[in-house]
Design an enzyme around this catalytic site. Structure first.
Site, PDB file in Angstrom:
ATOM      1  CG  HIS A 148      40.273  45.274  50.677  1.00 20.27           C
ATOM      2  ND1 HIS A 148      40.559  45.826  49.817  1.00 20.27           N
ATOM      3  CD2 HIS A 148      40.381  43.621  50.262  1.00 20.27           C
ATOM      4  CE1 HIS A 148      41.467  44.838  48.868  1.00 20.27           C
ATOM      5  NE2 HIS A 148      41.045  43.782  49.241  1.00 20.27           N
ATOM      6  CE  LYS A 164      50.211  39.510  43.372  1.00 23.66           C
ATOM      7  NZ  LYS A 164      48.962  39.620  44.280  1.00 23.66           N
ATOM      8  NE  ARG A 173      36.594  39.382  45.527  1.00 24.02           N
ATOM      9  CZ  ARG A 173      37.711  39.739  45.049  1.00 24.02           C
ATOM     10  NH1 ARG A 173      37.978  40.991  44.615  1.00 24.02           N
ATOM     11  NH2 ARG A 173      38.726  38.966  44.641  1.00 24.02           N
ATOM     12  CB  SER A 201      42.777  45.608  44.142  1.00 27.11           C
ATOM     13  OG  SER A 201      42.356  45.695  45.426  1.00 27.11           O
TER      14      SER A 201
HETATM   15  O1  PNS Z   1      45.252  40.273  48.581  1.00 27.54           O
HETATM   16  P1  PNS Z   1      45.616  38.890  48.043  1.00 27.54           P
HETATM   17  O2  PNS Z   1      46.830  39.285  47.076  1.00 27.54           O
HETATM   18  O3  PNS Z   1      44.772  37.789  47.569  1.00 27.54           O
HETATM   19  O4  PNS Z   1      46.549  38.064  49.347  1.00 27.54           O
HETATM   20  C1  PNS Z   1      47.150  37.026  49.333  1.00 27.54           C
HETATM   21  C2  PNS Z   1      48.102  37.102  50.494  1.00 27.54           C
HETATM   22  C3  PNS Z   1      48.873  37.899  50.960  1.00 27.54           C
HETATM   23  C4  PNS Z   1      46.848  36.358  51.516  1.00 27.54           C
HETATM   24  C5  PNS Z   1      49.089  35.387  50.230  1.00 27.54           C
HETATM   25  O5  PNS Z   1      49.493  35.446  48.932  1.00 27.54           O
HETATM   26  C6  PNS Z   1      49.757  35.050  51.462  1.00 27.54           C
HETATM   27  O6  PNS Z   1      49.378  34.614  52.530  1.00 27.54           O
HETATM   28  N1  PNS Z   1      51.014  35.132  51.165  1.00 27.54           N
HETATM   29  C7  PNS Z   1      52.231  34.839  52.177  1.00 27.54           C
HETATM   30  C8  PNS Z   1      53.048  33.398  51.700  1.00 27.54           C
HETATM   31  C9  PNS Z   1      52.401  32.337  52.245  1.00 27.54           C
HETATM   32  O7  PNS Z   1      52.097  32.122  53.616  1.00 27.54           O
HETATM   33  N2  PNS Z   1      52.021  31.309  51.643  1.00 27.54           N
HETATM   34  C10 PNS Z   1      51.408  30.293  51.869  1.00 27.54           C
HETATM   35  C11 PNS Z   1      49.914  30.004  51.615  1.00 27.54           C
HETATM   36  S1  PNS Z   1      49.532  29.791  50.143  1.00 27.54           S
END
Ligand code: PNS
Length: 166
Positions: free
Chosen positions: A20, A44, A93, A131
């Site tokens: 990150h 989560k 990645r 992570s």
């Molecule tokens: O680190 P991560 O868990 O891969 O991040 C995921 C994240 C936070 C980017 C994603 O879950 C997110 O944007 N969630 C917010 C809800 C949303 O906007 N969903 C619609 C797009 S799929």
């Protein structure tokens, strides 16, 4: 008016890793400002509380300019609009990330065509780290130093020593 040089870097950051951080440092060379946005996700159960994750990020970005840490819930594109940002930044990645990222980017684009998803390829050093895999190794006493900032390494050790003794 939206500011095209502000990017939102969203994620769970449970915990922040050197992968990150590499994306963050490189992004700061492209964008004027960056907001690290931690999703508050009731679905989560993270290893680290929101407060712990914020603290670890702050310690890891100490001394860096033009960067802030924030939290959001609900839709990412709506958060981006509230922040007057039109860029969502994600790191990519191994191939396994691609499908998930592509799906998310397409959904975000459907929800708001003004917000652009931009991807930075991770440095080869972090190609296979996440992570999740770092937590897995640390849980069983594996040495993850070099993969995470020092504060995270310390907190992982504390967390798993405490849970072993509980
Ligand atoms: O680190 P991560 O868990 O891969 O991040 C995921 C994240 C936070 C980017 C994603 O879950 C997110 O944007 N969630 C917010 C809800 C949303 O906007 N969903 C619609 C797009 S799929």
């Amino acid at each position: 008016m939206s500011n095209s040089t502000l990017a939102i870097y969203p994620g769970t950051f449970d915990p922040i890793t050197n992968g990150h951080l590499s994306i963050i440092k490189r992004a700061l060379k492209i964008f004027d400002r960056l907001i690290i946005a931690i999703l508050i996700n009731p679905q989560k159960i993270p290893l680290f509380t929101l407060e712990e994750r914020i603290e670890m990020i702050h310690a890891s970005i100490k001394g860096m300019q033009n960067i802030e840490v924030d939290t959001f819930d609900g839709l990412l594109v709506e958060y981006a609009v509230r922040k007057n940002a039109n860029v969502i930044l994600r790191g990519l990645r191994a191939m396994s990330d691609f499908e998930y990222e592509f799906q998310m980017a397409l959904m975000n684009r459907k929800l708001n065509r003004e917000v652009q998803s931009i991807f930075l390829m991770t440095d080869y050093k972090w190609f296979y780290t996440s992570s999740t895999i770092i937590k897995e190794a640390a849980r069983f006493g594996g040495d993850v130093s070099g993969l995470v900032p020092e504060i995270v390494n310390k907190k992982l050790k504390e967390k798993f020593t405490l849970s072993k003794n509980a």
